[in-house]
Design a protein around this motif. Structure first.
Motif, mmCIF file in Angstrom:
data_model
loop_
_atom_site.group_PDB
_atom_site.id
_atom_site.type_symbol
_atom_site.label_atom_id
_atom_site.label_comp_id
_atom_site.label_asym_id
_atom_site.label_seq_id
_atom_site.Cartn_x
_atom_site.Cartn_y
_atom_site.Cartn_z
ATOM 1 N N VAL A 65 10.542 -9.372 0.794
ATOM 2 C CA VAL A 65 11.202 -8.531 -0.213
ATOM 3 C C VAL A 65 10.222 -8.185 -1.332
ATOM 4 C CG1 VAL A 65 12.978 -8.488 -2.012
ATOM 5 C CG2 VAL A 65 13.537 -9.342 0.271
ATOM 6 N N LEU A 66 9.484 -9.169 -1.799
ATOM 7 C CA LEU A 66 8.529 -8.944 -2.883
ATOM 8 C C LEU A 66 7.439 -7.961 -2.482
ATOM 9 C CD1 LEU A 66 8.147 -12.554 -4.346
ATOM 10 C CD2 LEU A 66 9.184 -10.565 -5.461
ATOM 11 N N LYS A 67 7.031 -7.973 -1.212
ATOM 12 C CA LYS A 67 5.999 -7.044 -0.749
ATOM 13 C C LYS A 67 6.446 -5.598 -0.968
ATOM 14 C CE LYS A 67 5.581 -8.365 3.514
ATOM 15 N NZ LYS A 67 5.130 -8.648 4.899
ATOM 16 N N GLY A 68 7.667 -5.289 -0.576
ATOM 17 C CA GLY A 68 8.167 -3.929 -0.741
ATOM 18 C C GLY A 68 8.345 -3.547 -2.192
ATOM 19 N N ALA A 69 8.880 -4.481 -2.989
ATOM 20 C CA ALA A 69 9.079 -4.194 -4.411
ATOM 21 C C ALA A 69 7.748 -4.009 -5.123
ATOM 22 C CB ALA A 69 9.872 -5.332 -5.064
ATOM 23 N N ALA A 70 6.774 -4.840 -4.802
ATOM 24 C CA ALA A 70 5.470 -4.765 -5.466
ATOM 25 C C ALA A 70 4.777 -3.444 -5.182
ATOM 26 C CB ALA A 70 4.592 -5.934 -5.016
ATOM 27 N N ALA A 71 4.877 -2.950 -3.952
ATOM 28 C CA ALA A 71 4.236 -1.681 -3.606
ATOM 29 C C ALA A 71 4.784 -0.537 -4.447
ATOM 30 C CB ALA A 71 4.422 -1.390 -2.120
ATOM 31 N N VAL A 72 6.107 -0.493 -4.601
ATOM 32 C CA VAL A 72 6.738 0.575 -5.370
ATOM 33 C C VAL A 72 6.456 0.421 -6.863
ATOM 34 C CG1 VAL A 72 8.974 1.515 -6.069
ATOM 35 C CG2 VAL A 72 8.531 1.027 -3.673
ATOM 36 N N LEU A 73 6.570 -0.801 -7.384
ATOM 37 C CA LEU A 73 6.347 -1.014 -8.806
ATOM 38 C C LEU A 73 4.899 -0.745 -9.197
ATOM 39 C CD1 LEU A 73 8.532 -4.205 -9.355
ATOM 40 C CD2 LEU A 73 9.065 -1.847 -10.004
ATOM 41 N N LEU A 74 3.965 -1.070 -8.296
ATOM 42 C CA LEU A 74 2.563 -0.764 -8.565
ATOM 43 C C LEU A 74 2.360 0.748 -8.668
ATOM 44 C CD1 LEU A 74 -0.363 -1.770 -8.824
ATOM 45 C CD2 LEU A 74 -0.559 -1.572 -6.339
ATOM 46 N N ALA A 75 2.964 1.488 -7.741
ATOM 47 C CA ALA A 75 2.856 2.948 -7.791
ATOM 48 C C ALA A 75 3.492 3.506 -9.059
ATOM 49 C CB ALA A 75 3.514 3.554 -6.554
ATOM 50 N N LYS A 76 4.639 2.963 -9.452
ATOM 51 C CA LYS A 76 5.306 3.424 -10.672
ATOM 52 C C LYS A 76 4.462 3.168 -11.908
ATOM 53 C CE LYS A 76 10.257 3.313 -9.596
ATOM 54 N NZ LYS A 76 11.561 2.728 -9.997
ATOM 55 N N THR A 77 3.639 2.142 -11.862
ATOM 56 C CA THR A 77 2.778 1.808 -12.996
ATOM 57 C C THR A 77 1.524 2.677 -13.036
ATOM 58 O OG1 THR A 77 3.542 -0.484 -12.969
ATOM 59 C CG2 THR A 77 1.475 -0.032 -14.108
ATOM 60 N N LEU A 78 0.915 2.906 -11.881
ATOM 61 C CA LEU A 78 -0.380 3.586 -11.835
ATOM 62 C C LEU A 78 -0.279 5.103 -11.857
ATOM 63 C CD1 LEU A 78 -2.295 1.437 -9.168
ATOM 64 C CD2 LEU A 78 -2.463 1.318 -11.661
#
Length: 217
Positions: A65-78
């Motif tokens: 679950v964290l893998k999917g959330a981290a990918a999206v949140l990283l994109a939202k940040t960068l």
């Protein structure tokens, strides 16, 4: 860092995050087995549950679950600082899909992996939390009644586009094509990865959770 490099690195990071073989590592570290050669052959949490145990399966589920959330949140940040405008949605979605691809076809496992349910949930929680929670609620409700993981996964996936459309209406934000496309592609991926399960469901031969043989979502 210029925009093309940032975009490329965001997609690459999404794929690499998704490709972390948490289930395979659990099997290797705790039981000395290769999950690709046991049970359903999947590296997802349900196969870990059957072959390794409840505790490791829970940890694998949470990591996925964290893998999917981290990918999206990283994109939202960068991505917002790049001032891409409406295109930001599309790149965030692409990063989430890259994580799903990484989980399903991990570079570390020779193109094998899990069936994208837990990582898809994480991606949704990072993208539209209420939609992710609603999908998880449907999954748990169906599972509590049927005790069939694959059926729960398929029905939750089928509900995703409708839930996404409902979220647009509730927020009054108007249609977000990138998010709707993501919902449709995620549904298609989950159904494709569960095609053998669907055949067994139609034949009435899909085992229930806790049975001697359980097919991994």
């Amino acid at each position: 860092m210029n925009a093309p490099i940032t975009l490329l690195l965001t997609l690459l990071a999404g794929y690499l995050l998704g490709s972390i073989p948490s289930g395979w590592l659990a099997g290797r570290w705790l039981k000395g087995i290769d999950l690709r050669e046991h049970g359903s052959g999947s590296t997802g949490a349900t196969n870990v549950l059957r072959e390794v145990g409840k505790g490791p399966a829970l940890v694998v589920f949470l990591v996925d679950v964290l893998k999917g959330a981290a990918a999206v949140l990283l994109a939202k940040t960068l991505l917002p600082p790049l001032a891409l405008g409406a295109a930001t949605d599309w790149w965030v979605v692409a990063s989430g899909l890259a994580a799903l691809a990484g989980h399903s076809w991990s570079i570390w496992l020779g193109g094998k992996g899990g069936k994208a349910v837990a990582t898809g949930l994480g991606m949704l929680l990072g993208l539209v939390p209420l939609v992710g929670l609603a999908c998880f609620g449907i999954f748990l409700t169906v599972l509590s009644v049927s005790r069939i993981v694959s059926l729960s996964s398929v029905l939750a996936a089928l509900s995703l586009p409708l839930l996404m459309l409902g979220s647009f209406a509730a927020e009054g934000s108007g249609l977000r094509p990138a998010y709707l496309l993501l919902a449709l592609l995620t549904t298609a991926l989950v159904l494709w990865r569960h095609r053998s399960n669907i055949q067994r469901l139609l034949a009435g031969s899909e085992p229930k959770l806790g049975a001697a043989r359980q097919v991994d979502p």
